[in-house]
Design an enzyme around this catalytic site. Sequence first.
Site, PDB file in Angstrom:
ATOM      1  N   ARG A   1      67.351  58.527 -15.949  1.00  0.00           N
ATOM      2  CA  ARG A   1      66.772  59.861 -16.146  1.00  0.00           C
ATOM      3  C   ARG A   1      67.622  60.960 -15.517  1.00  0.00           C
ATOM      4  O   ARG A   1      67.391  62.133 -15.766  1.00  0.00           O
ATOM      5  CB  ARG A   1      65.368  59.930 -15.552  1.00  0.00           C
ATOM      6  CG  ARG A   1      64.367  59.079 -16.302  1.00  0.00           C
ATOM      7  CD  ARG A   1      62.993  59.228 -15.690  1.00  0.00           C
ATOM      8  NE  ARG A   1      62.057  58.273 -16.232  1.00  0.00           N
ATOM      9  CZ  ARG A   1      61.190  58.533 -17.199  1.00  0.00           C
ATOM     10  NH1 ARG A   1      61.164  59.726 -17.735  1.00  0.00           N
ATOM     11  NH2 ARG A   1      60.369  57.615 -17.624  1.00  0.00           N
TER      12      ARG A   1
ATOM     13  N   ARG B   1      48.874  63.838 -32.343  1.00  0.00           N
ATOM     14  CA  ARG B   1      48.491  62.571 -31.720  1.00  0.00           C
ATOM     15  C   ARG B   1      47.173  62.729 -30.952  1.00  0.00           C
ATOM     16  O   ARG B   1      46.314  61.856 -31.015  1.00  0.00           O
ATOM     17  CB  ARG B   1      49.599  62.079 -30.787  1.00  0.00           C
ATOM     18  CG  ARG B   1      49.331  60.680 -30.249  1.00  0.00           C
ATOM     19  CD  ARG B   1      50.540  60.067 -29.595  1.00  0.00           C
ATOM     20  NE  ARG B   1      50.816  60.693 -28.314  1.00  0.00           N
ATOM     21  CZ  ARG B   1      51.884  60.427 -27.572  1.00  0.00           C
ATOM     22  NH1 ARG B   1      52.788  59.570 -27.986  1.00  0.00           N
ATOM     23  NH2 ARG B   1      52.073  61.020 -26.419  1.00  0.00           N
TER      24      ARG B   1
ATOM     25  N   ARG C   1      44.888  59.580 -24.499  1.00  0.00           N
ATOM     26  CA  ARG C   1      46.000  59.469 -23.551  1.00  0.00           C
ATOM     27  C   ARG C   1      46.045  60.691 -22.659  1.00  0.00           C
ATOM     28  O   ARG C   1      45.997  61.822 -23.114  1.00  0.00           O
ATOM     29  CB  ARG C   1      47.326  59.318 -24.307  1.00  0.00           C
ATOM     30  CG  ARG C   1      47.447  57.973 -24.997  1.00  0.00           C
ATOM     31  CD  ARG C   1      48.690  57.852 -25.791  1.00  0.00           C
ATOM     32  NE  ARG C   1      49.887  58.160 -25.003  1.00  0.00           N
ATOM     33  CZ  ARG C   1      51.098  57.745 -25.322  1.00  0.00           C
ATOM     34  NH1 ARG C   1      51.285  57.014 -26.378  1.00  0.00           N
ATOM     35  NH2 ARG C   1      52.125  58.069 -24.569  1.00  0.00           N
TER      36      ARG C   1
ATOM     37  N   ARG D   1      56.708  68.161 -18.853  1.00  0.00           N
ATOM     38  CA  ARG D   1      57.621  67.030 -18.998  1.00  0.00           C
ATOM     39  C   ARG D   1      58.918  67.462 -19.685  1.00  0.00           C
ATOM     40  O   ARG D   1      59.998  66.964 -19.351  1.00  0.00           O
ATOM     41  CB  ARG D   1      56.948  65.898 -19.772  1.00  0.00           C
ATOM     42  CG  ARG D   1      55.828  65.236 -18.959  1.00  0.00           C
ATOM     43  CD  ARG D   1      55.126  64.147 -19.724  1.00  0.00           C
ATOM     44  NE  ARG D   1      56.024  63.031 -19.979  1.00  0.00           N
ATOM     45  CZ  ARG D   1      55.883  62.189 -20.992  1.00  0.00           C
ATOM     46  NH1 ARG D   1      54.900  62.310 -21.856  1.00  0.00           N
ATOM     47  NH2 ARG D   1      56.742  61.205 -21.154  1.00  0.00           N
TER      48      ARG D   1
END
Length: 192
Positions: A88, A127, A135, A146
Amino acid sequence: MNLIFLGPPGAGKGTQAGRVEKAHGLVQLSTGDMLRAAVAAGTDIGKQAKEIMERGDLVPDDVVVKIISDRIEEKDCANGFILDGFPRTTGQAEALDTMLNAKGLKLNAVIEIRVDDSILVDRIRTRAAETGGDRADDTEETLKKRLEVYHAQTAPLIPYYEAQGKLLVVDGMNAIDDVTRAIEEKIGLATA
């Protein structure tokens, strides 16, 4: 063949890594899954990771790289692996390169699945609507945070791997099957 799948959250890295894994006998390695497995197995490095996680701290790069190092020595990785979600940061990439070099291994390619941020936000909205928001990370606010972290910490891997001649870019805005075909063509695994 050893690969890294790189891209922002929601780009489809996990989906595409799973498809390439299934079709070509590579092993998809998720850092989170490997950490949980090492902890569950009670290995020395797993015990160390568990202690760190129980304190609520992030597992340091050297511990994560050691877990990856142990994992890629298992028989199922003999044909190769796909790292999904690691590295990352550039520091993690450098540590990974050092570890692979010490084992006489190399990365064959880094697949960047490139997607516009605005499309990712739309995907998360879709989603969340489809799953009823099951989620926890299926919120626009969470995705935007994010994405900020991705652009600040992970996006610098793009020039890092480009300089090594390993970066292969695919358009993640296409249909899932088209993205899979593009990835397979890029890595020379196309079956057609």
